[in-house]
Design a protein around this motif. Sequence first.
Motif, PDB file in Angstrom:
ATOM      1  N   ARG A 289       5.667 -65.477 -23.078  1.00  0.00           N
ATOM      2  CA  ARG A 289       4.095 -64.497 -23.464  1.00  0.00           C
ATOM      3  C   ARG A 289       3.078 -64.894 -23.039  1.00  0.00           C
ATOM      4  O   ARG A 289       2.365 -63.965 -22.891  1.00  0.00           O
ATOM      5  N   LYS A 290       3.054 -65.890 -22.598  1.00  0.00           N
ATOM      6  CA  LYS A 290       1.121 -66.356 -21.859  1.00  0.00           C
ATOM      7  C   LYS A 290       0.449 -65.871 -22.770  1.00  0.00           C
ATOM      8  O   LYS A 290      -0.924 -65.677 -23.312  1.00  0.00           O
TER       9      LYS A 290
ATOM     10  N   THR B 266      -0.945 -65.800 -14.199  1.00  0.00           N
ATOM     11  CA  THR B 266       0.685 -66.264 -15.017  1.00  0.00           C
ATOM     12  C   THR B 266       1.035 -67.368 -14.210  1.00  0.00           C
ATOM     13  O   THR B 266       1.901 -67.769 -14.832  1.00  0.00           O
ATOM     14  N   SER B 267       1.061 -67.446 -12.933  1.00  0.00           N
ATOM     15  CA  SER B 267       1.276 -68.466 -12.268  1.00  0.00           C
ATOM     16  C   SER B 267       0.713 -69.823 -12.832  1.00  0.00           C
ATOM     17  O   SER B 267       1.171 -70.827 -12.685  1.00  0.00           O
TER      18      SER B 267
ATOM     19  N   THR C 247      -4.380 -64.045 -25.685  1.00  0.00           N
ATOM     20  CA  THR C 247      -2.778 -64.155 -24.630  1.00  0.00           C
ATOM     21  C   THR C 247      -3.047 -63.861 -22.863  1.00  0.00           C
ATOM     22  O   THR C 247      -4.466 -63.809 -22.870  1.00  0.00           O
TER      23      THR C 247
ATOM     24  N   SER D 163      -4.233 -63.281 -18.935  1.00  0.00           N
ATOM     25  CA  SER D 163      -4.095 -62.107 -18.433  1.00  0.00           C
ATOM     26  C   SER D 163      -2.739 -62.162 -17.692  1.00  0.00           C
ATOM     27  O   SER D 163      -2.593 -63.442 -17.044  1.00  0.00           O
ATOM     28  N   ARG D 164      -2.414 -60.985 -16.873  1.00  0.00           N
ATOM     29  CA  ARG D 164      -1.474 -61.386 -15.327  1.00  0.00           C
ATOM     30  C   ARG D 164      -1.802 -61.827 -14.006  1.00  0.00           C
ATOM     31  O   ARG D 164      -0.973 -62.432 -13.692  1.00  0.00           O
ATOM     32  N   ALA D 165      -3.665 -63.064 -14.257  1.00  0.00           N
ATOM     33  CA  ALA D 165      -3.534 -63.485 -13.325  1.00  0.00           C
ATOM     34  C   ALA D 165      -3.879 -64.577 -13.345  1.00  0.00           C
ATOM     35  O   ALA D 165      -4.176 -65.163 -12.265  1.00  0.00           O
TER      36      ALA D 165
ATOM     37  N   GLN E  72      -9.714 -63.503 -19.108  1.00  0.00           N
ATOM     38  CA  GLN E  72      -8.000 -63.937 -18.065  1.00  0.00           C
ATOM     39  C   GLN E  72      -7.819 -64.396 -19.543  1.00  0.00           C
ATOM     40  O   GLN E  72      -6.177 -64.380 -19.565  1.00  0.00           O
TER      41      GLN E  72
END
Length: 118
Positions: free
Chosen positions: A78-79, A29-30, A23, A25-27, A3
């Motif tokens: 950019r997380k 994002t929320s 960074t 991951s997309r997983a 992640q």
Amino acid sequence: QVQFVDSGGGLVQAGGSLRLSCTGSRAITSTFNPMTVGWYRQAPGRQRELVASISSVRDTKYIDSVKGRFTISRDNARKRVYLQMDSLQPEDTGVYYCNADPQHENYWGQGTLVTVSG
């Protein structure tokens, strides 16, 4: 299911600086924006420890040994979470990881190795 992806480590002489980056991951994002994120360090022969953390409202915490030398920051768009490390000392050597604080078992990445030569 990594992640966080950690980067920026390297070999540096004592007194030098490095900037670490991780960074999400997309997983995640929320969940990233409200998450308190920490940088952890595992020195050779020692348990992994939380070095610095930053909350969703950018409150920061540091262990005593890095106060005044390390600065944690985040870029929610950019997380990413950064760890600026100045005045590095040999005892800062270790593998550095990003994770939530408190840590989440499934969020560990590969870490990034920091080696400080004396």
